[in-house]
Design a protein around this motif. Structure first.
Motif, mmCIF file in Angstrom:
data_model
loop_
_atom_site.group_PDB
_atom_site.id
_atom_site.type_symbol
_atom_site.label_atom_id
_atom_site.label_comp_id
_atom_site.label_asym_id
_atom_site.label_seq_id
_atom_site.Cartn_x
_atom_site.Cartn_y
_atom_site.Cartn_z
ATOM 1 N N ALA A 252 -0.416 -96.426 -32.631
ATOM 2 C CA ALA A 252 -1.454 -96.315 -33.658
ATOM 3 C C ALA A 252 -0.897 -95.715 -34.946
ATOM 4 N N ILE A 253 0.036 -94.798 -34.806
ATOM 5 C CA ILE A 253 0.747 -94.216 -35.953
ATOM 6 C C ILE A 253 2.224 -94.515 -35.734
ATOM 7 N N ARG A 254 2.809 -95.313 -36.632
ATOM 8 C CA ARG A 254 4.200 -95.677 -36.397
ATOM 9 C C ARG A 254 5.016 -95.580 -37.680
ATOM 10 N N ALA A 255 6.317 -95.393 -37.473
ATOM 11 C CA ALA A 255 7.251 -95.304 -38.588
ATOM 12 C C ALA A 255 7.961 -96.630 -38.754
ATOM 13 N N THR A 256 8.045 -97.083 -39.991
ATOM 14 C CA THR A 256 8.768 -98.318 -40.306
ATOM 15 C C THR A 256 9.729 -98.026 -41.452
ATOM 16 N N ILE B 124 2.700 -96.070 -41.000
ATOM 17 C CA ILE B 124 1.623 -97.056 -41.032
ATOM 18 C C ILE B 124 0.657 -96.772 -39.887
ATOM 19 N N GLY B 125 -0.634 -96.919 -40.164
ATOM 20 C CA GLY B 125 -1.622 -96.773 -39.104
ATOM 21 C C GLY B 125 -2.933 -96.260 -39.634
ATOM 22 N N GLN B 126 -4.037 -96.672 -38.989
ATOM 23 C CA GLN B 126 -5.386 -96.241 -39.350
ATOM 24 C C GLN B 126 -5.662 -96.483 -40.840
ATOM 25 N N GLY B 127 -5.238 -97.655 -41.321
ATOM 26 C CA GLY B 127 -5.471 -98.017 -42.698
ATOM 27 C C GLY B 127 -4.575 -97.314 -43.696
ATOM 28 N N LEU B 128 -3.540 -96.642 -43.198
ATOM 29 C CA LEU B 128 -2.664 -95.847 -44.055
ATOM 30 C C LEU B 128 -1.296 -96.501 -44.173
ATOM 31 N N GLU B 129 -0.712 -96.445 -45.343
ATOM 32 C CA GLU B 129 0.687 -96.797 -45.541
ATOM 33 C C GLU B 129 1.283 -95.712 -46.428
ATOM 34 N N LEU B 130 1.994 -94.777 -45.787
ATOM 35 C CA LEU B 130 2.397 -93.546 -46.468
ATOM 36 C C LEU B 130 3.911 -93.387 -46.444
ATOM 37 N N PRO B 131 4.607 -93.554 -47.573
ATOM 38 C CA PRO B 131 6.043 -93.256 -47.624
ATOM 39 C C PRO B 131 6.247 -91.740 -47.535
ATOM 40 N N ILE B 132 7.141 -91.325 -46.669
ATOM 41 C CA ILE B 132 7.422 -89.891 -46.540
ATOM 42 C C ILE B 132 8.928 -89.650 -46.509
ATOM 43 N N THR B 133 9.303 -88.448 -46.901
ATOM 44 C CA THR B 133 10.677 -87.961 -46.798
ATOM 45 C C THR B 133 10.660 -86.714 -45.927
ATOM 46 N N ILE B 134 11.516 -86.713 -44.927
ATOM 47 C CA ILE B 134 11.555 -85.606 -43.963
ATOM 48 C C ILE B 134 12.931 -84.955 -44.039
ATOM 49 N N PRO B 135 13.021 -83.695 -44.379
ATOM 50 C CA PRO B 135 14.332 -83.036 -44.452
ATOM 51 C C PRO B 135 14.830 -82.571 -43.089
ATOM 52 N N LEU B 136 14.572 -83.385 -42.070
ATOM 53 C CA LEU B 136 15.012 -83.105 -40.701
ATOM 54 C C LEU B 136 15.863 -84.271 -40.240
ATOM 55 N N PRO B 137 16.900 -84.033 -39.456
ATOM 56 C CA PRO B 137 17.822 -85.117 -39.121
ATOM 57 C C PRO B 137 17.343 -86.010 -37.990
ATOM 58 N N ALA C 57 2.707 -84.882 -36.676
ATOM 59 C CA ALA C 57 1.991 -84.120 -37.700
ATOM 60 C C ALA C 57 1.054 -85.008 -38.508
ATOM 61 N N VAL C 58 1.509 -86.230 -38.826
ATOM 62 C CA VAL C 58 0.648 -87.164 -39.544
ATOM 63 C C VAL C 58 -0.604 -87.463 -38.713
ATOM 64 N N ALA C 59 -0.417 -87.732 -37.418
ATOM 65 C CA ALA C 59 -1.546 -88.070 -36.552
ATOM 66 C C ALA C 59 -2.547 -86.921 -36.484
ATOM 67 N N VAL C 60 -2.065 -85.694 -36.323
ATOM 68 C CA VAL C 60 -2.966 -84.538 -36.247
ATOM 69 C C VAL C 60 -3.631 -84.297 -37.600
ATOM 70 N N GLY C 61 -2.855 -84.422 -38.675
ATOM 71 C CA GLY C 61 -3.419 -84.218 -40.001
ATOM 72 C C GLY C 61 -4.549 -85.198 -40.295
ATOM 73 N N LEU C 62 -4.344 -86.472 -39.989
ATOM 74 C CA LEU C 62 -5.387 -87.466 -40.217
ATOM 75 C C LEU C 62 -6.618 -87.190 -39.350
ATOM 76 N N HIS C 63 -6.373 -86.724 -38.119
ATOM 77 C CA HIS C 63 -7.488 -86.419 -37.215
ATOM 78 C C HIS C 63 -8.396 -85.350 -37.804
ATOM 79 N N TYR C 64 -7.799 -84.384 -38.509
ATOM 80 C CA TYR C 64 -8.587 -83.287 -39.068
ATOM 81 C C TYR C 64 -8.858 -83.457 -40.568
#
Length: 816
Positions: A219-223, A237-250, A261-268
């Motif tokens: 339902a929430i996936r990274a492309t 991408i998911g739940q009508g969202l298309e969100l480019p993100i940058t993650i400073p984690l390897p 985090a995206v899934a929980v954030g959207l839920h709330y």
């Protein structure tokens, strides 16, 4: 938010004595880390009793004590007693959570829990004040301690739940939503769903209400994932969202944490822009794939906290995904290996490591297995197998640069943060960025040696001893590894000695040489003992050099060499006065002449052995040396002298410079023991082995009580007798008997007959001895020392026999 005394009473505690303080700033569970104003919890564990550390906590400023039995003198601290302090702590924390009523989000599963918890908390914090459990406080003890910092204004509480404690944690701290990370089965999600919890899970968990990952069914996936040295770019991408993100984690773990985090954030109802901003500011927790700059410009991936096999797989996957010039993997043995047979898992990790890196440094119990698998998977990979963190640092390529990525991953017992610390760039202090940097960790022993009786090995001492002997002799050194390295472990001693400058190894039998080759040790190895002709072919295949002194073996070696297509390299032995193996001086030249007729044999060395070099009178050794020198003179004149000559054992290496020739051959001295009073060690050399157990039981006996088999010892007074779990099947000699051990820094006599698995010790004159007290069998405890030479005197033998007599069932523990 302070801890209130009234809350502890409500949870079941009873105040004993005066109330000096009714609020406490936090919980303390370790007296070495106690801060003034805290309440110290005296916990009894399988290894220690926290009540013993109450005085230290009071001295550090504790204002409260939660315990089972009150201390004799609590000073100005308030004492609260209860039958079970940990159970009271759990009730207290559950009550606090119910009073403050934040929305609880649980994070559980296999790998990546801490990273996901931090990412989720960062996203929710943009929406409302958010609490999160800290560090690895995710157990029935740790999570209640963490909740002392929950404040009234916190609207969200993101709590990490250890999978093994999930049911009681969920009961004490009921979540409304739970995130299940990768590396666990569907049962976790099913359990939470049955409790009425909304479950968001990594892909592959079928019982979740919503999944996240990279698969098309999530339902929430990274492309459009793009891995970089400093993080990851992707489009969620998911739940009508298309969100480019940058993650400073390897690597992939960073992507998984961000998706959770995206899934929980959207839920709330967190705004997408706020989610993106929060994720862009993430920082990896210490020791969990944290990217750090190295002193030579390299990128260090610090995964030293406590890697499980699943976590190590993820770390290697991350290393492989990062675009870079060279990938270096430092891998210690992971934690949570199967108890019965870890070989398949270690083999899989070794193969993955070889596919993920060009340069491997492997340490610990599983290193040899991983190395063997790595060589099969990628014959071109560079592999170093080591046993200590100092050896890891020495094995790393010195030419590291800004094109390199260095992964450091292993279980907590490997203490790999000690490897990372000296690699960091200036301005990156270890105490700020690495795990286990508090002073208390300097004395903490992590891990279980396998039983409460064990040997501790100091391989740094062996390396230092070898360096000292090598520098003293001024010629190449062959370290003798007979008897499984004099009881220290031949393979680990070999690695330490070779790294310290030894050029060659010596064993007693072909089997000992075979064991070293099986451990991946490629250095030259000499078999000192008799090798029968029927083992000739195997010796050549293993590239072992053999001691040679008879024609039958020479013929067998010659034939085997021709069949194998490689020469048999031999050391010809001369008997100059030992009257054991070897040719007489008169036989040497004719024998070497005959070997010239056997092209399959290559005589690379000539040697002898001294019988009395450790004695005060040098005359016998000087006579042997003179005979050997005469042989050498004749061989040199005849053109028969082999390229290498060696004669000096430990005593001769230390005492007789004329015996050093082309190479020295010390044994006992490498392990930090003097061959005799006339051959003292060099300054700074020290023993590498100590031997320990612990008290299993203490009993009070009246006068006249017979102790142990046969009743050969009878108490002459009312006596306290401690039983220790070590016996003659471990190497604690029965007859003549081992005499004493150290307990609480004092000598205690062994009484009665030593049994196969136990011995009894008279501790009548040592106050306070109880179950679990440390017992030193060989080594130092406080100012008291029991050394190997003293024990040899008790037993009527020599130190060599004491060391090699410690039997294999005693586990060997290596300092990091």
């Amino acid at each position: 938010m302070d801890i209130q005394l009234a809350e502890l009473i409500e949870a079941g505690g009873t105040v004993i004595g005066p109330i000096h303080a009714d609020t406490f700033t936090d919980w303390s569970y370790d007296s070495r880390l106690t801060v003034a104003g805290e309440c110290f919890i005296a916990l009894r564990t399988t290894r220690a009793d926290g009540h013993d550390y109450i005085p230290a906590a009071l001295a550090a400023g504790a204002r409260g004590i939660l315990c089972t039995r009150p201390p004799h003198d609590a000073g100005t601290a308030t004492v609260v007693v209860c039958p079970d302090p940990q159970a009271l702590l759990l009730r207290w924390a559950s009550n606090r959570l119910q009073r403050l009523q934040p929305t609880v989000i649980a994070v559980t599963g296999g790998i990546g829990k801490t990273l996901a918890r931090r990412a989720i908390a960062a996203v929710l914090a943009t929406h409302a004040p958010t609490f999160q459990s800290r560090r690895n406080f995710n157990s029935l003890l740790g999570l209640p301690i963490a909740l002392a910092r929950l404040e009234r204004d916190h609207q969200y509480a993101v709590l990490e739940f250890a999978g093994e404690h999930l049911p009681p944690l969920a009961a004490a701290f009921p979540p409304r939503l739970a995130v299940v990370t990768a590396g666990t089965d569907d049962a976790t999600a099913r359990f939470l769903a049955r409790q009425g919890v909304t479950v968001i899970a990594a892909e592959g968990v079928s019982s979740a209400h919503l999944t996240f990952g990279t698969g098309s069914g999530c339902a929430i996936r990274a492309t459009a994932i793009s891995y970089r040295r400093d993080g990851v770019d992707c489009v969620v991408i998911g739940q009508g969202l298309e969100l480019p993100i940058t993650i400073p984690l390897p690597g992939p773990p960073g992507v998984a944490a961000a998706l959770a985090a995206v899934a929980v954030g959207l839920h709330y109802g967190v705004r997408p822009a706020a989610i993106r901003q929060a994720l862009a500011g993430l920082d990896a927790p210490a020791g969990r794939l944290r990217p750090l700059p190295g002193a030579n410009g390299e990128l260090i991936l610090d995964d030293s906290f406590n890697a499980t096999p699943e976590a190590m797989r993820a770390a290697l996957q991350t290393l492989a995904a990062i675009p870079t010039g060279r990938r270096i993997a430092v891998l210690g043995t992971p934690t949570e290996l199967p108890a019965v047979d870890a070989t398949p898992l270690l083999t899989e990790l070794g193969m993955q490591a070889a596919r993920s890196a060009e340069y491997l440094v492997l340490k610990g119990m599983g290193a040899a297995t991983m190395a063997q698998a790595a060589r099969l998977a990628n014959p071109t990979v560079t592999i170093h197998v080591v046993d200590t963190n100092e050896a890891i640092r020495a094995a790393l390529p010195p030419s590291r640069n800004d094109q390199d990525v260095v992964l450091v991953s292993g279980g907590a017992g490997e203490r790999l943060e000690q490897v990372v610390a000296p690699l960091l760039a200036p301005g990156w202090p270890p105490e700020q960025y690495l795990v286990r940097q508090e002073p208390a960790w300097r004395s903490v022993r992590i891990g279980d040696p396998g039983r409460p009786t064990w040997v501790h090995l100091d391989l740094t001492a062996i390396a230092d001893n070898v360096r000292a002997l090598r520098n003293h002799a001024g010629v190449p050194l062959m370290v003798v590894l007979k008897g499984d390295g004099y009881g220290h472990g031949a393979a680990r001693v070999a690695r330490a000695a070779l790294q310290a400058g030894a050029e060659m190894l010596a064993v007693a039998t072909l089997g000992e040489g075979r064991a070293l080759r099986a451990q991946g040790i490629a250095a030259p190895i000499l078999v000192l003992g008799y090798t029968p002709p029927w083992q000739a072919a195997e010796a050549i295949r293993l590239d072992l050099m053999l001691t040679l002194f008879d024609d039958d073996t020479a013929q067998a070696l010659h034939a085997a060499a021709l069949e194998c297509g490689r020469p048999a390299r031999v050391h010809v032995k001369v008997d100059t006065g030992m009257a054991r193996l070897g040719l007489s001086p008169a036989e040497v030249a004719p024998f070497l002449s005959r070997l010239r007729e056997l092209p399959g044999i290559e005589p690379v060395a000539l040697y002898t052995h001294f019988a009395r070099a450790d004695e005060a009178d040098p005359t016998p050794t000087e006579q042997q040396l003179a005979r050997f020198q005469a042989v050498l003179a004749d061989l040199t004149a005849a053109g028969l002298r082999p390229p290498c000559v060696h004669a000096a054992n430990s005593a001769a290496t230390l005492r007789f410079p004329a015996t050093h020739f082309d190479m020295v051959r010390p044994g006992l001295a490498c392990y930090g023991l003097a061959p005799g009073a006339a051959a003292p060690l060099l300054p700074g050399m020290r023993p590498a082995l100590s031997f320990y157990t612990e008290v299993a039981q203490v009993k009070d006996h009246p006068a006249g009580t017979p102790i142990s088999y046969g009743g050969t010892f009878v108490t002459a007074r009312p006596s306290r007798i401690a039983t220790i779990p070590v016996g003659y099947a471990d190497g604690l000699r029965r007859s003549p008997p081992w005499r004493e051990v150290l307990i609480r820094g004092q000598r205690a006599p062994i009484v009665g007959r030593i049994c196969m698995d136990y011995a009894m010790v008279d501790v009548t004159d040592i106050p306070g001895v109880r179950r679990g007290d440390a017992v030193t069998i060989i080594g130092r405890q406080g100012d008291a020392v029991i050394g190997v030479d003293e024990i040899a005197g008790w037993l009527g033998t020599i130190s060599y026999e004491v060391l090699t007599g410690i039997l294999p069932r005693v586990p060997r523990e290596i300092g990091p």
